[in-house]
Scaffold this motif. Structure first.
Motif, PDB file in Angstrom:
ATOM      1  N   GLU A 199       0.834  -1.193   0.000  1.00  0.00           N
ATOM      2  CA  GLU A 199       0.000   0.000   0.000  1.00  0.00           C
ATOM      3  C   GLU A 199       0.882   1.262   0.000  1.00  0.00           C
ATOM      4  O   GLU A 199       0.602   2.230  -0.677  1.00  0.00           O
ATOM      5  N   SER A 227       3.042   3.199  -5.731  1.00  0.00           N
ATOM      6  CA  SER A 227       3.371   4.004  -6.893  1.00  0.00           C
ATOM      7  C   SER A 227       4.779   3.694  -7.402  1.00  0.00           C
ATOM      8  O   SER A 227       5.008   3.500  -8.600  1.00  0.00           O
ATOM      9  N   ASN A 252      -4.325   1.071  -3.392  1.00  0.00           N
ATOM     10  CA  ASN A 252      -3.474   1.988  -4.153  1.00  0.00           C
ATOM     11  C   ASN A 252      -3.003   1.361  -5.462  1.00  0.00           C
ATOM     12  O   ASN A 252      -2.871   2.055  -6.473  1.00  0.00           O
ATOM     13  N   LYS A 261      -6.045   1.294  -7.896  1.00  0.00           N
ATOM     14  CA  LYS A 261      -6.305   2.595  -8.524  1.00  0.00           C
ATOM     15  C   LYS A 261      -5.519   2.709  -9.826  1.00  0.00           C
ATOM     16  O   LYS A 261      -5.954   3.345 -10.778  1.00  0.00           O
ATOM     17  N   VAL A 269      -0.804   8.291  -6.669  1.00  0.00           N
ATOM     18  CA  VAL A 269      -0.918   7.822  -5.298  1.00  0.00           C
ATOM     19  C   VAL A 269      -0.269   8.836  -4.384  1.00  0.00           C
ATOM     20  O   VAL A 269       0.928   9.067  -4.463  1.00  0.00           O
TER      21      VAL A 269
END
Lengths: 152, 255
Positions: B21, B25, B78, B81, B193
């Motif tokens: 998490e 990114s 995350n 997404k 993120v």
């Protein structure tokens, strides 16, 4: 989350999965958005036999969408009939399949189906299990199926 | 029993889920090249096949074949997404031991670099079972006709890799993920993120920031172990092998 996803989702709780009442999940307090996407006739044709049509109709009506026809469209319903006739054959009278694919023109039925399944998305809201009543949140277009410890 | 299960789950929460998490990114920016065997598995599927990518991460395998439909799932919201951008597929947040899919509904599944994050033998077998449950069962007259899944795990035997593990080494390890503090990488991280982006962006360039190291739990599989897990889960191994520091298996259900 596009509505097509709901065709493949049920409750994450093990004891619910085998009960018919857990499918489909029911959208509640849903905020919808349209996310434009390219229409792909071949994709629609291929996905057709996988659709749980009656359940999708239920979801559509729960979301207040225009009513879906009582029977699912056929593959032929998705393509304008004139397109294959217009397509000009090559000098030796043959056409390759790929070329034919490109020439297919989607019918209004195909456009409607594409709109409902792939472009209509749940942006915010909940998905509720018809068996146990558990609510799964949808936030920013993502449904979250993580269960609290006592339900795992 | 329930207590120990909760303990295992919270161990993974701390040493796997929360790490992904936080590094989502940065992790995602390094995960874009599909592995050849996974790519082959996905491109050889018949058009219109429907499947699941269990532990899809940033969705790097969702882009491989757009003629099939895949529902990707991951514990990390995350990462999801990032994954959800892959049309025509879908991505949801879910646990691989509690997947929200109707049983026997998929033609295929992949679970790439996922089940090695589960911290006990029983949970790893359960993860395989959860994948098998998703697959269409074979019809009685045709043994190979059911759905099939490709599972990939990190191998213990990788003496030529950067990590250098090999036969006889400890199989349960903590593997560092280093997020560089000071140096700006020329390769841009995927945007989107917030918390990781903040860690990457320097507000005061004069003040150097330290590297941040995250440790992730892994179980490194030895030769034959993945196949054994599949058999213990009640499945059948159709094909298996080793590719670049990983063991893989294509599996299905018995008739």
């Amino acid at each position: 989350m596009k509505l097509l996803t709901l065709n493949f989702l049920t409750c994450a709780i093990k004891s619910c999965k085998s009960t018919p009442a857990s499918f489909p999940l029911h959208p509640r307090d849903a905020e919808l958005e349209i996310v434009e996407a390219d229409l792909n006739i071949l994709f629609l044709k291929n996905i057709l036999p996988r659709l749980m049509w009656d359940e999708l109709r239920v979801i559509g009506s729960e979301l207040g969408l225009p009513e879906l026809p009582s029977t699912p469209p056929t593959r032929e319903d998705l393509v304008e009939p004139s397109t294959t006739a217009i397509a000009a054959p090559t000098s030796d009278g043959t056409r390759d399949a790929g070329e034919e694919e490109e020439e297919e023109i989607p019918t209004q039925t195909a456009k409607d189906l594409h709109r409902v399944l792939l472009e209509t998305c749940i942006k915010e809201g909940k998905l509720v299990c018809g068996n146990c009543g558990h609510e799964y949140k949808v936030l920013e277009g993502v449904a979250n199926f993580l269960l609290p410890g006592h339900l795992v | 029993m329930a207590d120990s299960v909760n303990q295992d789950a919270s161990y993974e929460e701390e040493h796997v889920h929360s790490v992904y998490e936080q590094i989502a990114s940065h992790f995602s920016s390094t995960r874009y090249k599909p592995w050849p065997i996974v790519e082959r598995f996905l491109t050889e599927l018949p058009d219109g096949a429907v499947g699941a990518d269990v532990g899809c991460g940033n969705g790097k395998y969702l882009g491989v074949n757009t003629k099939v439909f895949i529902v990707g799932s991951d514990r990390s919201s995350n990462l999801i997404k990032i994954a959800k951008q892959h049309h025509p597929h879908s991505a949801i947040v879910a646990d691989n031991l509690s997947l929200p899919h109707p049983p026997s509904s998929f033609d295929f599944a992949i679970s790439i670099a996922v089940i090695h994050h589960l911290s006990t033998p029983a949970r790893r077998v359960e993860a395989v079972k959860a994948i098998l449950t998703l697959l269409r069962p074979p019809t009685r007259d045709r043994a190979g006709s059911g759905g099939k899944a490709l599972i990939y795990v990190w191998a213990l035997e990788q003496k030529d890799s950067r990590r250098g593990w090999d036969e006889g080494h400890e199989q349960d390890v903590m593997v560092p993920w280093v997020m560089k503090g000071k140096k700006e990488k020329s390769q841009k991280p995927t945007k989107g993120v917030r918390q990781t982006a903040e860690e990457m962006v320097r507000e005061e360039p004069a003040k150097p920031t330290e590297d941040k190291t995250f440790l992730r739990y892994y179980h490194l599989y030895k030769k034959g172990e993945l196949e054994n897990d599949v058999i213990e889960a009640g499945g059948k191994v159709m094909e298996s092998g080793y590719e670049k520091d990983n063991w893989w298996a294509i599996v299905g259900n018995k008739v």
